[in-house]
Write a protein that holds these residues in place. Structure first.
Motif, PDB file in Angstrom:
ATOM      1  N   CYS A  70       0.776  -1.243   0.000  1.00  0.00           N
ATOM      2  CA  CYS A  70       0.000   0.000   0.000  1.00  0.00           C
ATOM      3  C   CYS A  70       0.801   1.283   0.000  1.00  0.00           C
ATOM      4  O   CYS A  70       0.274   2.338  -0.345  1.00  0.00           O
ATOM      5  N   GLY A  71       2.077   1.230   0.409  1.00  0.00           N
ATOM      6  CA  GLY A  71       2.813   2.489   0.523  1.00  0.00           C
ATOM      7  C   GLY A  71       2.036   3.440   1.420  1.00  0.00           C
ATOM      8  O   GLY A  71       1.496   3.038   2.465  1.00  0.00           O
ATOM      9  N   LYS A  72       1.940   4.700   0.990  1.00  0.00           N
ATOM     10  CA  LYS A  72       1.118   5.660   1.747  1.00  0.00           C
ATOM     11  C   LYS A  72       0.012   6.176   0.831  1.00  0.00           C
ATOM     12  O   LYS A  72      -0.304   7.382   0.824  1.00  0.00           O
ATOM     13  N   ALA A  73      -0.569   5.247   0.062  1.00  0.00           N
ATOM     14  CA  ALA A  73      -1.564   5.617  -0.940  1.00  0.00           C
ATOM     15  C   ALA A  73      -2.726   6.395  -0.319  1.00  0.00           C
ATOM     16  O   ALA A  73      -3.397   5.896   0.594  1.00  0.00           O
ATOM     17  N   VAL A  74      -2.951   7.593  -0.831  1.00  0.00           N
ATOM     18  CA  VAL A  74      -4.017   8.446  -0.269  1.00  0.00           C
ATOM     19  C   VAL A  74      -5.397   7.852  -0.536  1.00  0.00           C
ATOM     20  O   VAL A  74      -6.372   8.170   0.148  1.00  0.00           O
ATOM     21  N   GLU A  75      -5.484   6.935  -1.508  1.00  0.00           N
ATOM     22  CA  GLU A  75      -6.777   6.325  -1.830  1.00  0.00           C
ATOM     23  C   GLU A  75      -7.325   5.531  -0.638  1.00  0.00           C
ATOM     24  O   GLU A  75      -8.528   5.294  -0.547  1.00  0.00           O
ATOM     25  N   MET A  76      -6.456   5.140   0.276  1.00  0.00           N
ATOM     26  CA  MET A  76      -6.943   4.397   1.448  1.00  0.00           C
ATOM     27  C   MET A  76      -7.919   5.266   2.241  1.00  0.00           C
ATOM     28  O   MET A  76      -8.929   4.794   2.737  1.00  0.00           O
ATOM     29  N   SER A  92       7.543  -1.093   4.534  1.00  0.00           N
ATOM     30  CA  SER A  92       8.228   0.062   5.115  1.00  0.00           C
ATOM     31  C   SER A  92       7.416   0.684   6.250  1.00  0.00           C
ATOM     32  O   SER A  92       6.346   1.259   6.032  1.00  0.00           O
ATOM     33  N   GLU A  93       7.983   0.594   7.449  1.00  0.00           N
ATOM     34  CA  GLU A  93       7.329   1.213   8.605  1.00  0.00           C
ATOM     35  C   GLU A  93       7.270   2.729   8.417  1.00  0.00           C
ATOM     36  O   GLU A  93       6.301   3.384   8.788  1.00  0.00           O
ATOM     37  N   LEU A  94       8.318   3.267   7.798  1.00  0.00           N
ATOM     38  CA  LEU A  94       8.370   4.707   7.541  1.00  0.00           C
ATOM     39  C   LEU A  94       7.191   5.122   6.653  1.00  0.00           C
ATOM     40  O   LEU A  94       6.511   6.123   6.917  1.00  0.00           O
ATOM     41  N   PHE A 100      -0.143   7.923   8.055  1.00  0.00           N
ATOM     42  CA  PHE A 100      -0.994   8.415   9.140  1.00  0.00           C
ATOM     43  C   PHE A 100      -0.702   9.888   9.446  1.00  0.00           C
ATOM     44  O   PHE A 100      -1.618  10.674   9.692  1.00  0.00           O
ATOM     45  N   MET A 101       0.563  10.271   9.387  1.00  0.00           N
ATOM     46  CA  MET A 101       0.902  11.660   9.687  1.00  0.00           C
ATOM     47  C   MET A 101       0.331  12.597   8.629  1.00  0.00           C
ATOM     48  O   MET A 101      -0.288  13.602   8.945  1.00  0.00           O
ATOM     49  N   GLU A 102       0.540  12.253   7.355  1.00  0.00           N
ATOM     50  CA  GLU A 102       0.097  13.137   6.272  1.00  0.00           C
ATOM     51  C   GLU A 102      -1.425  13.217   6.183  1.00  0.00           C
ATOM     52  O   GLU A 102      -1.974  14.209   5.717  1.00  0.00           O
ATOM     53  N   GLN A 103      -2.101  12.163   6.626  1.00  0.00           N
ATOM     54  CA  GLN A 103      -3.570  12.174   6.592  1.00  0.00           C
ATOM     55  C   GLN A 103      -4.156  12.677   7.916  1.00  0.00           C
ATOM     56  O   GLN A 103      -5.375  12.633   8.111  1.00  0.00           O
ATOM     57  N   ASN A 104      -3.259  13.153   8.808  1.00  0.00           N
ATOM     58  CA  ASN A 104      -3.703  13.671  10.106  1.00  0.00           C
ATOM     59  C   ASN A 104      -4.544  12.663  10.889  1.00  0.00           C
ATOM     60  O   ASN A 104      -5.585  13.006  11.450  1.00  0.00           O
ATOM     61  N   LEU A 105      -4.111  11.438  10.891  1.00  0.00           N
ATOM     62  CA  LEU A 105      -4.844  10.399  11.607  1.00  0.00           C
ATOM     63  C   LEU A 105      -4.003   9.913  12.780  1.00  0.00           C
ATOM     64  O   LEU A 105      -2.820   9.602  12.606  1.00  0.00           O
ATOM     65  N   SER A 106      -4.605   9.863  13.948  1.00  0.00           N
ATOM     66  CA  SER A 106      -3.869   9.284  15.071  1.00  0.00           C
ATOM     67  C   SER A 106      -3.978   7.762  14.961  1.00  0.00           C
ATOM     68  O   SER A 106      -4.926   7.232  14.368  1.00  0.00           O
TER      69      SER A 106
END
Ligand SMILES: C[S@@+](CC[C@H](N)C(=O)[O-])C[C@H]1O[C@@H](n2cnc3c(N)ncnc32)[C@H](O)[C@@H]1O
Length: 245
Positions: A70-76, A92-94, A100-106
Motif C-alpha cells: 500500500c505504501g502511503k496511498a491516499v486512496e486508502m 516500510s514502517e516509515l 498516518f501523519m500526512e492524513q492527520n490520523l492518530s
C-alpha cells in the motif's frame, strides 16, 4: 515514429521475458523510503480509481477493502471516508507512519503475534489497519476475506518470479461477490529494468483468468517527463476489473 506507433497499437512488447530474473529485496524497498525515492507515490491519488470508484463500490456499504503493497496511498483514506474498512500491507514502517501523519490520523501500533518482528498500525477510528510485514507472510495473520482489492503499484512491483505466488495470495483473500481492480503498465522492458515491471495482457489472464472474469476498463497513455529518464518514449497503463466467474 511509424514503428513505435505499431508497437503501441499491439501494446505487447515481444521481449517480456527480459525482466524475468529481476529481484528487488525488501531492504532495497525500505531504502527507497529512507532516501525519498518514492516517485510512485501520487499525492492526488489515482485518477482512474477516482473515475471508476462508484462502479467499483456499486453503492455497497461497509465493505472490506484490501490494499496490497500500500505504501502511503491516499486512496486508502477515500475508502475509509466513505465508511469502508481498509486493510493494507507494506514493508516500510516509515511509509506507514508517513501515511498516518500526512492524513492527520492518530494511530496505535502493536506486534503481530503470528509474524515475528511484524507490527500492525491501526487508525484510532479503527477503520484503517496497516500491516507492516512481507505480503507473503501475511496469510499467517488470518486477516479475513475482502470485498474489494485495489492493486496499484503492487503486482507490477512484485519480483516477476513471484507473480504466481502473489496471485494465489490475492485470490485467497477474496470473498464471494468480490471486485478487484488491477493497474499494470506496458512499455519497452528492454529499455527500463523496472520496477514497475512490465506485465502483459496474457500474463494477467494466466494469473487470474481461471478464477476471475477479466475486463479491461481502460488503456491510457500516461507518458510524462519523468519517463524520459527510464529511457522509454511511451508507456501505457491498463486498468482491469476482475469479478467472480
Ligand atoms: C510501487 S510501490 C506502490 C505503493 C502504493 N501501492 C502506491 O500506489 O503508491 C510498492 C510498495 O510495496 C512495498 N513492498 C514491496 N515488496 C513488498 C512485500 N513483499 N511486502 C510488503 N510490501 C512490499 C514497497 O515498500 C513499496 O512501498
Amino acid at each position: 515514429m511509424g514503428d513505435t506507433r505499431a508497437v503501441l497499437d499491439s501494446e505487447e512488447y515481444p521481449n517480456s521475458e527480459v525482466q524475468k530474473s529481476r529481484v528487488l529485496t525488501l531492504e532495497e524497498w525500505q531504502e527507497k523510503w529512507v532516501n525519498h525515492k518514492i516517485g510512485f507515490h501520487q499525492e492526488q491519488g489515482h485518477q482512474l480509481l477516482k473515475k471508476y470508484l462508484d462502479t467499483f463500490l456499486k453503492g455497497e456499504k461497509a465493505l472490506r477493502v484490501f490494499f496490497p503493497l500500500c505504501g502511503k496511498a491516499v486512496e486508502m483514506k477515500w475508502f475509509a471516508d466513505r465508511g469502508h474498512s481498509v486493510v493494507g500491507v507494506e514493508i516500510s514502517e516509515l511509509g506507514i507512519r508517513e501515511f498516518f501523519m500526512e492524513q492527520n490520523l492518530s494511530y496505535s501500533e502493536e506486534p503481530i503475534m503470528e509474524i515475528p518482528g511484524a507490527k500492525i498500525f491501526k487508525s484510532s477510528s479503527g477503520n484503517i489497519s496497516l500491516y507492516c510485514c512481507n505480503l507473503f507472510d501475511l496469510p499467517r495473520a488470518n486477516i479475513g476475506k475482502f470485498d474489494r482489492i485495489w492493486d496499484r503499484g503492487a503486482l507490477v512491483a512484485v519480483n516477476p518470479d513471484d507473480r504466481k505466488r502473489y496471485s494465489e495470495v490475492m485470490l485467497s483473500l477474496t470473498r464471494p461477490g468480490f471486485q478487484y481492480l488491477l493497474s499494470v503498465f506496458s512499455y519497452d522492458p528492454t529499455k527500463h529494468a523496472g520496477p514497475p515491471f512490465y506485465v502483459t495482457d496474457g500474463e494477467v489472464e494466466k494469473l487470474f483468468g481461471s478464477v476471475c472474469s477479466i475486463q479491461c476498463l481502460e488503456k491510457v497513455d500516461i507518458f510524462e517527463e519523468k519517463h524520459k529518464s527510464w529511457g522509454i518514449d511511451q508507456i501505457i497503463e491498463r486498468l482491469y476489473l476482475f469479478t467472480e466467474k
